[in-house]
Design a protein around this motif. Sequence first.
Motif, PDB file in Angstrom:
ATOM      1  N   LEU A 122       0.850  -1.184   0.000  1.00 21.53           N
ATOM      2  CA  LEU A 122       0.000   0.000   0.000  1.00 21.53           C
ATOM      3  C   LEU A 122       0.888   1.236   0.000  1.00 21.53           C
ATOM      4  N   LEU A 142      -2.960   0.387  -3.991  1.00 24.15           N
ATOM      5  CA  LEU A 142      -2.623  -1.015  -3.796  1.00 24.15           C
ATOM      6  C   LEU A 142      -1.785  -1.454  -4.992  1.00 24.15           C
ATOM      7  N   ILE A 186      -4.639  -5.146   2.902  1.00 20.57           N
ATOM      8  CA  ILE A 186      -4.189  -3.838   2.425  1.00 20.57           C
ATOM      9  C   ILE A 186      -5.283  -2.800   2.670  1.00 20.57           C
ATOM     10  N   ALA A 237      -5.119   0.564   4.917  1.00 19.20           N
ATOM     11  CA  ALA A 237      -5.538   1.880   4.404  1.00 19.20           C
ATOM     12  C   ALA A 237      -6.505   2.547   5.375  1.00 19.20           C
ATOM     13  N   VAL A 250      -9.235   2.993  -2.101  1.00 19.81           N
ATOM     14  CA  VAL A 250      -7.997   2.383  -2.591  1.00 19.81           C
ATOM     15  C   VAL A 250      -8.092   2.255  -4.100  1.00 19.81           C
TER      16      VAL A 250
END
Length: 155
Positions: A64, A83, A105, A109, A117
């Motif tokens: 990330l 990502l 991920i 975040a 994302v």
Amino acid sequence: MSAFVVRESLSDADRQAGFAVRREVFVVEQGVPEDLEYDAYDATAVHVLAVRRADGAALGTGRLLYGADAAGKTGGAEGVGSLGRLAVAAPARGLGVGAALVRAIEDAARARGLTAVDLHAQTRATGFYERLGYEAYGEEFQDAGIPHLAMRRRL
């Protein structure tokens, strides 16, 4: 209980294990030049690693980017992480490792206050990301000679 666990890579050993999976998948299998696969963002990214519970063998990885590091990949959108470098070793494909890495991920975040994302999906993998709630936007583009689409998911 799952046969694997996903965790943030906090040690050098974890990062090296993730880099080895990336090398196998991207450099060896897909022919991505090694100098394109590893970049300056590896030093500041949040890396995640999937390992087999039984023996700790690395099965997959991803990263990330957030803040200023993500801006070039997200069009500078506020609160959007990027990502990338999602890779699952061939023997572990089809076991849910990729989806678990994506969710880890996304959790990273959220923990950093991000609200969405983005990712650049190889066009052949867009169905995988769509099943996880990502939506494609923009035109197809080439990255390392491989067709990609930008995708985003709100968290």
